[in-house]
Design an enzyme around this catalytic site. Structure first.
Site, mmCIF file in Angstrom:
data_model
loop_
_atom_site.group_PDB
_atom_site.id
_atom_site.type_symbol
_atom_site.label_atom_id
_atom_site.label_comp_id
_atom_site.label_asym_id
_atom_site.label_seq_id
_atom_site.Cartn_x
_atom_site.Cartn_y
_atom_site.Cartn_z
ATOM 1 N N TYR A 1 23.464 11.223 -4.770
ATOM 2 C CA TYR A 1 22.279 11.918 -5.268
ATOM 3 C C TYR A 1 22.365 12.138 -6.769
ATOM 4 C CZ TYR A 1 24.769 16.439 -5.701
ATOM 5 O OH TYR A 1 25.617 17.455 -6.074
ATOM 6 N N ARG B 1 24.355 6.993 -14.081
ATOM 7 C CA ARG B 1 25.403 7.488 -13.172
ATOM 8 C C ARG B 1 25.049 7.154 -11.722
ATOM 9 N NH1 ARG B 1 26.865 13.696 -13.469
ATOM 10 N NH2 ARG B 1 24.853 13.857 -12.449
ATOM 11 N N ARG C 1 24.623 4.403 15.326
ATOM 12 C CA ARG C 1 25.828 5.016 14.765
ATOM 13 C C ARG C 1 27.071 4.142 14.919
ATOM 14 N NH1 ARG C 1 30.097 8.488 15.996
ATOM 15 N NH2 ARG C 1 30.611 9.927 14.302
ATOM 16 N N LYS D 1 28.941 10.902 -7.111
ATOM 17 C CA LYS D 1 28.095 12.059 -6.786
ATOM 18 C C LYS D 1 27.553 11.920 -5.362
ATOM 19 C CE LYS D 1 24.702 15.049 -9.111
ATOM 20 N NZ LYS D 1 25.484 16.283 -9.018
ATOM 21 N N GLU E 1 36.774 21.880 -11.748
ATOM 22 C CA GLU E 1 35.407 22.148 -12.228
ATOM 23 C C GLU E 1 34.801 23.260 -11.389
ATOM 24 O OE1 GLU E 1 32.945 18.606 -11.569
ATOM 25 O OE2 GLU E 1 34.210 18.085 -9.863
ATOM 26 N N LEU F 1 33.416 15.375 -11.416
ATOM 27 C CA LEU F 1 32.176 14.640 -11.664
ATOM 28 C C LEU F 1 32.000 14.499 -13.173
ATOM 29 C CD1 LEU F 1 29.642 13.436 -10.231
ATOM 30 C CD2 LEU F 1 28.463 15.496 -10.999
#
Ligand code: PDD
Length: 283
Positions: free
Chosen positions: A33, A52, A100, A147, A179, A204
């Protein structure tokens, strides 16, 4: 008021938006995301966010859902349809829907969801008064540079902060701060040198972090990119966080220890002001 959101090729009212129960984002957190902020109806630092996103997609061998140009058009359309002046555009790409199975599906097409969120970023009270944080162990996986939507460790970190009555949590690994739960961490030492963790797989690579460091360089403020200990942070003269949804927020307390005088500044408010001015000029 209902929002218009974007789901797999269509703009729909949020209450009518649906994704498959077989979407791998839902089943495996198999997706990535981005969050771009919006000021005065304009996307902030968006080119860097899309760059990114491409890297995250490539690192996980996800199918590409759209070109950058198509994504920008969707982002702008959401801003327009929801009359968004200030807030965020959230964007999520998943490996799509398939029966799945852990291995990649042979021919699923990427899932793409975007929505807007209104938020008062400029006049957030936390920017003025600063926030308190607690430290928590960093229990995440080893590719934090991607991310991904696998955010359970950060959800638990943030909830631990809420339970402790503070705004956020700084994650710590081997005594070193990695972070914040959803932001990058900075400290200023006794000599006025700015310190933030170096880039690597452990954090990140924040877009706001990079923009702020560019400004720091331009202003000829001394800085160093290296890991720092929780003790160093507690003894810092100043601390702050950066992210797309906060820009720069001072941190005035870590684990009940006051940072400096226990009030914001002087560097964090200055960098916040520079960042807002600069990023708007570039938007
Ligand atoms: N979070 N580190 C982590 C773990 C993050 O989740 C984020 C962003 C950042 C800051 O990156 P950037 O400056 O590019 O926003 C650092 C977003 C805002 C979120 O999850 O909502």
């Amino acid at each position: 008021m209902s929002r218009i959101v974007y789901v797999n090729g269509e703009f729909v009212a949020e209450e009518n938006a649906v994704i498959s129960v077989f979407d791998r984002g839902f089943l495996f957190a198999d997706g990535v995301y981005e969050v771009s902020s919006v000021l005065e109806g304009k996307l902030i630092d968006n080119a860097a966010h899309l760059k990114r996103l491409r890297r995250s997609i490539s690192e996980l061998q996800l199918p590409s859902p759209a070109t950058d140009g198509e994504i920008i058009n969707i982002q702008r359309e959401l801003i327009k349809r929801n009359n968004l002046q200030e807030g965020m555009i959230y964007l999520q790409v998943t490996r799509g829907a398939a029966d799945r199975d852990f291995a990649f599906p042979a021919n699923a097409s990427a899932g793409l969801v975007l929505f807007s969120q209104e938020k008062n970023i400029i006049n957030a009270p936390q920017a003025k008064r600063g926030i308190s944080v607690i430290s928590v162990p960093d229990i995440r996986w080893k590719r934090r540079d991607i991310k991904t939507v696998g955010l359970l460790a950060q959800v638990l970190a943030k909830q631990a902060a809420v339970d402790a009555g503070v705004a956020d949590a700084w994650m710590v690994e081997d005594g070193l701060v990695t972070e914040g739960s959803s932001n990058n961490a900075f400290i200023v030492d006794a000599n006025g040198k700015l310190i933030t963790r170096h880039l690597g797989n452990e954090i990140l690579h924040g877009i706001t972090r990079a923009s702020v460091l560019e400004l720091v360089e331009k202003e000829q403020i001394e800085f160093e990119e290296r890991a720092f200990t929780l003790d160093e942070a507690k003894n810092a003269s100043e601390a702050f966080i950066t992210s797309a949804s906060t820009f720069v927020w001072p941190v005035v307390q870590i684990d009940n220890v006051k940072i400096g005088a226990g009030v914001p500044g002087p560097l964090a408010p200055k960098l916040r002001e520079f960042y807002i001015k600069n990023s708007l000029a570039r938007a």
